[in-house]
Design an enzyme around this catalytic site. Structure first.
Site, short mmCIF file in Angstrom:
data_model
loop_
_atom_site.label_atom_id
_atom_site.label_comp_id
_atom_site.label_asym_id
_atom_site.label_seq_id
_atom_site.Cartn_x
_atom_site.Cartn_y
_atom_site.Cartn_z
CG ASP A 69 -28.09 47.06 -33.93
OD1 ASP A 69 -29.10 47.69 -34.33
OD2 ASP A 69 -27.89 46.79 -32.73
CG HIS A 125 -35.63 43.05 -36.93
ND1 HIS A 125 -36.62 42.72 -36.02
CD2 HIS A 125 -34.47 42.60 -36.39
CE1 HIS A 125 -36.09 42.10 -34.99
NE2 HIS A 125 -34.77 42.01 -35.18
CB SER A 183 -22.89 37.96 -43.47
OG SER A 183 -22.50 37.96 -44.83
#
Length: 288
Positions: free
Chosen positions: A91, A148, A254
């Protein structure tokens, strides 16, 4: 001097590593009421949607790091199916996406940086991604902070690269030359059925820790030199991660950079462009 330039220039003199480790110590501590108060403030300050979290009650988290790396409810980010579909790994928000041209990656208007430096100067690793494609995605404090896999791959190498800890927000990205190739980072390189892929986890100011699922905490501690680990391509000790599997996490947010080998990608998704929001599991690109 404008306020924006002042903010950027202050980062050059700020003791970024010391500040980051100090914040990291607090984020990892079980400070009871103080931790709970800070978590509640953070949720309100950044408008965190706790309805998405597996544990929605702030009291469920003993440390701020536990909260920051919170799990999502099962099935909340379905992974797009299809053998040729590469999915968004986090995200966040797209910073850049496009070709690696002449061994260089575009950072922002007036700034680019070298693939050679990003990967710590390893010619063999660098060659895998010449004339390939890349994308850079920024994770804000609001976002889910687990990373992921965009596609299934076998881990072949991990590299820890020491460096600065500049902020990686859009303002700093637009003004600090070679930002992503000068910050501390962890490079992970995979073999896939379609070619090489790398996921680069870039550190930043107050990013207290970078972890991977196979090695645990990679940094801190920091060090003055590059470290590298190789992994087998097959056998019982091979590390294979499927599309959508968790790769690692940031303890405080980050940026990730995904690299793909030459002619691996047919194209990025039409909606995957600078400034666009990303959601884990949605289509990012199509394989050739």
């Amino acid at each position: 001097m404008s306020l924006d330039k002042l903010k950027v220039n202050l980062q050059y003199i700020l003791p970024k590593h010391a500040v980051s480790r100090l914040v990291g110590s607090f984020a990892a501590s079980e400070a009871g009421p103080l931790t709970q108060a800070f978590i509640k403030w953070f949720i309100k300050r950044y408008n965190i949607n706790m309805d998405e979290a597996l544990h929605s009650d702030p009291k469920a988290f003993k440390t701020f790091n536990d909260f920051f790396t919170r799990e999502l409810k099962p099935g909340l980010r379905p992974i797009a199916e299809g053998d040729k579909v590469v999915v968004q790994p986090v995200d966040g928000a797209v910073s850049q996406a496009g070709p690696i041209e002449g061994g260089r990656l575009f950072q922002a208007k007036g700034h680019d940086y070298s693939l050679h430096t990003l990967l710590a100067g390893t010619s063999e690793d660098e060659a895998k991604f010449h004339d390939g494609q890349f994308t850079t995605v920024y994770l804000s404090p609001t976002d889910y902070h687990r990373i992921h896999m965009p596609m299934t791959g076998t881990l072949r190498k991990m590299i820890y690269i020491p460096g600065d800890l500049f902020s990686v927000n859009p303002l700093t990205t637009a003004h600090v030359p070679g930002l992503f190739a000068r910050n501390e980072r962890v490079v992970t390189i995979f073999d896939t059925d379609h070619g090489p892929m790398a996921m680069v986890l870039v550190g930043a100011t107050i990013v207290a820790s970078i972890e991977t699922v196979w090695a645990g905490t990679v940094t801190p501690p920091t060090g003055p030199q590059v470290f590298s680990w190789d992994y087998p391509a097959e056998g019982d000790n091979a590390i294979v991660l499927n599309k959508g599997d968790e790769l690692g996490r940031f303890k405080l947010g980050s940026t990730i950079i995904a690299l793909f080998g030459k002619e691996m990608l047919e194209q990025f998704d039409d909606n995957f462009e600078p400034g666009a929001s990303t959601r884990l599991g949605q289509p990012m690109a199509t394989l050739r």
